[in-house]
Design a protein around this motif. Structure first.
Motif, mmCIF file in Angstrom:
data_model
loop_
_atom_site.group_PDB
_atom_site.id
_atom_site.type_symbol
_atom_site.label_atom_id
_atom_site.label_comp_id
_atom_site.label_asym_id
_atom_site.label_seq_id
_atom_site.Cartn_x
_atom_site.Cartn_y
_atom_site.Cartn_z
ATOM 1 N N GLY A 15 5.517 55.899 4.975
ATOM 2 C CA GLY A 15 5.031 55.231 3.762
ATOM 3 C C GLY A 15 4.848 53.730 3.939
ATOM 4 O O GLY A 15 3.838 53.160 3.511
ATOM 5 N N ILE A 16 5.826 53.080 4.572
ATOM 6 C CA ILE A 16 5.805 51.629 4.794
ATOM 7 C C ILE A 16 6.191 51.374 6.249
ATOM 8 O O ILE A 16 7.256 51.807 6.690
ATOM 9 N N LYS A 17 5.361 50.686 6.981
ATOM 10 C CA LYS A 17 5.630 50.428 8.400
ATOM 11 C C LYS A 17 6.913 49.603 8.549
ATOM 12 O O LYS A 17 7.113 48.607 7.875
ATOM 13 N N ASN A 18 7.795 50.074 9.443
ATOM 14 C CA ASN A 18 9.060 49.386 9.728
ATOM 15 C C ASN A 18 9.862 49.103 8.460
ATOM 16 O O ASN A 18 10.490 48.054 8.322
ATOM 17 N N LYS A 19 9.862 50.065 7.545
ATOM 18 C CA LYS A 19 10.498 49.870 6.234
ATOM 19 C C LYS A 19 11.956 49.426 6.343
ATOM 20 O O LYS A 19 12.395 48.530 5.621
ATOM 21 N N ASN A 20 12.716 50.020 7.242
ATOM 22 C CA ASN A 20 14.158 49.766 7.294
ATOM 23 C C ASN A 20 14.519 48.337 7.686
ATOM 24 O O ASN A 20 15.646 47.895 7.432
ATOM 25 N N ILE A 21 13.570 47.635 8.313
ATOM 26 C CA ILE A 21 13.847 46.237 8.691
ATOM 27 C C ILE A 21 12.867 45.266 8.026
ATOM 28 O O ILE A 21 12.847 44.086 8.375
ATOM 29 N N LYS A 22 12.085 45.768 7.086
ATOM 30 C CA LYS A 22 11.203 44.886 6.323
ATOM 31 C C LYS A 22 12.066 43.914 5.518
ATOM 32 O O LYS A 22 13.114 44.290 5.003
ATOM 33 N N ARG A 23 11.636 42.672 5.427
ATOM 34 C CA ARG A 23 12.502 41.623 4.887
ATOM 35 C C ARG A 23 12.281 41.346 3.398
ATOM 36 O O ARG A 23 11.143 41.343 2.926
ATOM 37 N N ILE A 24 13.400 41.103 2.708
ATOM 38 C CA ILE A 24 13.415 40.579 1.339
ATOM 39 C C ILE A 24 14.338 39.374 1.349
ATOM 40 O O ILE A 24 15.481 39.475 1.816
#
Length: 235
Positions: A15-24
């Motif tokens: 669903g979202i590329k590299n979701k687990n390390i996407k930054r907030i």
């Protein structure tokens, strides 16, 4: 009483590329889960299960145990996550030479839990004498009232109640599984293929605590984290 916390994060995501390390707020998404697990102070061990070197390198900075790499056979999108957690449990028991009594899994994609949520969910689990438990939020749509499916050439309600329900208030209460917290007794996890059991309990969380499945979900979580500055203050 010994408790193990697994944090499972594979490198690929559809669903979202590299979701687990996407930054907030310049913090990788997985770190929110790691920090909350540590803050709860109820785990004997917190371990990472991943197939990704990038995720391993990010998590090395934090107080989480990393001593194996998840095999490819357990790293595809169609693998039952329970099998991943079992694998992590058995690896951990071999590593630490102990059989854990209780196993938690905290999903990276549902980060808006607090340390109090973890503690309270465990207390409720023990009080109800459950063999497993999972977290939910109140569902904003109800299959008894306003969810339909296509049957042949027509559309019908998903649920088939004995009598027609004309208002949301009259429909049975339903919940959405938000994937934030799972708890098992060891024996139940070893035997499990599903989270549903005759002695399953639920832990109801704040409706903001959603599971990130798509870009819209991610943007909503991003909004809540930025609005409240620190995810831990969400009640």
């Amino acid at each position: 009483m010994s408790t193990l916390c697994t944090i499972c994060a594979r490198g690929g995501s559809q669903g979202i590329k590299n979701k687990n390390i996407k930054r907030i707020l310049n913090i990788p998404l997985i770190v929110y889960t790691i920090n909350t697990a540590i803050k709860s102070k109820i785990f004997d061990k917190i371990i990472l299960s991943t197939d990704s070197n990038e995720i391993i390198n990010i998590c090395k900075k934090y107080k989480i145990d990393i001593f194996f790499k998840r095999p490819k056979s357990l790293s595809s999108s169609n693998v039952n996550k329970i099998e991943v957690i079992k694998h992590a449990l058995l690896k951990s028991e071999h590593k630490y030479n102990i059989n854990f009594d209780y196993i938690f899994d905290l999903d990276v994609s549902s980060p808006l839990r607090t340390s109090k949520d973890i503690i309270n969910s465990f207390n409720l689990f023990l009080k109800k004498k459950s063999v497993n438990s999972f977290s939910v939020i109140p569902a904003n749509k109800n299959p008894y009232f306003n969810i339909i499916e296509k049957k042949l050439n027509t559309y019908k309600p998903v649920s088939k109640p004995k009598s027609i329900i004309y208002s949301r208030q009259k429909a049975p209460t339903v919940y959405y599984m938000n994937a934030s917290i799972y708890i098992w007794k060891r024996e139940a996890l070893i035997k499990s293929k599903t989270v549903f059991n005759d002695k399953t309990s639920i832990y109801i969380m704040n409706e903001r605590c959603i599971d990130i499945d798509n870009v819209n979900d991610f943007e909503l979580v991003d909004f809540y984290i930025k609005k409240y500055k620190k995810w831990q203050i969400l009640k």
